[in-house]
Design a protein around this motif. Structure first.
Motif, PDB file in Angstrom:
ATOM      1  N   ARG A  15       8.731  -8.599  39.625  1.00 27.06           N
ATOM      2  CA  ARG A  15       8.768  -8.700  41.092  1.00 27.06           C
ATOM      3  C   ARG A  15       7.376  -8.986  41.629  1.00 27.06           C
ATOM      4  O   ARG A  15       7.202  -9.807  42.533  1.00 27.06           O
ATOM      5  N   ALA A  16       6.371  -8.319  41.083  1.00 27.25           N
ATOM      6  CA  ALA A  16       4.987  -8.557  41.504  1.00 27.25           C
ATOM      7  C   ALA A  16       4.581  -9.995  41.182  1.00 27.25           C
ATOM      8  O   ALA A  16       3.940 -10.663  41.997  1.00 27.25           O
ATOM      9  N   TYR A  17       4.957 -10.473  40.005  1.00 21.86           N
ATOM     10  CA  TYR A  17       4.639 -11.851  39.611  1.00 21.86           C
ATOM     11  C   TYR A  17       5.295 -12.841  40.577  1.00 21.86           C
ATOM     12  O   TYR A  17       4.655 -13.794  41.025  1.00 21.86           O
ATOM     13  N   ALA A  22      18.000 -11.221  30.832  1.00 23.77           N
ATOM     14  CA  ALA A  22      16.759 -11.947  30.597  1.00 23.77           C
ATOM     15  C   ALA A  22      15.633 -10.955  30.338  1.00 23.77           C
ATOM     16  O   ALA A  22      15.654  -9.827  30.822  1.00 23.77           O
ATOM     17  N   ASN A  23      14.630 -11.385  29.567  1.00 21.31           N
ATOM     18  CA  ASN A  23      13.452 -10.549  29.358  1.00 21.31           C
ATOM     19  C   ASN A  23      12.323 -11.066  30.244  1.00 21.31           C
ATOM     20  O   ASN A  23      12.429 -12.117  30.874  1.00 21.31           O
ATOM     21  N   ARG A  64      17.494 -12.927  39.379  1.00 16.77           N
ATOM     22  CA  ARG A  64      17.794 -11.940  40.424  1.00 16.77           C
ATOM     23  C   ARG A  64      18.137 -10.579  39.822  1.00 16.77           C
ATOM     24  O   ARG A  64      17.637  -9.554  40.271  1.00 16.77           O
ATOM     25  N   VAL A  65      18.980 -10.579  38.799  1.00 15.88           N
ATOM     26  CA  VAL A  65      19.357  -9.319  38.143  1.00 15.88           C
ATOM     27  C   VAL A  65      18.138  -8.668  37.502  1.00 15.88           C
ATOM     28  O   VAL A  65      17.920  -7.465  37.630  1.00 15.88           O
ATOM     29  N   HIS A  66      17.317  -9.451  36.830  1.00 17.72           N
ATOM     30  CA  HIS A  66      16.129  -8.915  36.168  1.00 17.72           C
ATOM     31  C   HIS A  66      15.157  -8.326  37.187  1.00 17.72           C
ATOM     32  O   HIS A  66      14.592  -7.245  36.967  1.00 17.72           O
ATOM     33  N   ARG A 117       8.667 -17.390  32.993  1.00 21.32           N
ATOM     34  CA  ARG A 117       8.707 -18.832  32.739  1.00 21.32           C
ATOM     35  C   ARG A 117       9.650 -19.516  33.726  1.00 21.32           C
ATOM     36  O   ARG A 117       9.338 -20.580  34.279  1.00 21.32           O
ATOM     37  N   THR A 118      10.794 -18.903  33.965  1.00 17.68           N
ATOM     38  CA  THR A 118      11.768 -19.467  34.902  1.00 17.68           C
ATOM     39  C   THR A 118      11.211 -19.482  36.323  1.00 17.68           C
ATOM     40  O   THR A 118      11.399 -20.457  37.063  1.00 17.68           O
TER      41      THR A 118
END
Length: 69
Positions: free
Chosen positions: A40-42, A4-5, A30-32, A11-12
């Motif tokens: 992670r901050a978002y 995923a980007n 989770r992988v991203h 969005r997810t």
């Protein structure tokens, strides 16, 4: 499963506030998040905002809202 980007992940993560994510969506996020500090901050900011919104709405007690007896 393609990676995923950031646009898809943010969005997810926002969608997660309104509905349960599928197993595939959770795995991609989770992988991203393992390799992306920005996302992670978002995710952390969304969690903090959700907690604050629930607190303001009276759905949870915060330490400052508890009365001393």
């Amino acid at each position: 499963m393609p990676l995923a980007n950031c646009k898809t992940v943010t969005r997810t993560l926002s969608d997660k506030l309104d509905r349960a994510l599928t197993l595939r969506e959770r795995a991609r996020v989770r992988v991203h998040l393992l390799g992306c500090n920005g996302c992670r901050a978002y995710a952390s900011q969304l969690a903090a905002l959700r907690l604050l919104a629930h607190s303001v709405a009276g759905h949870i007690e915060t330490p400052s809202s508890q009365t001393d007896e």
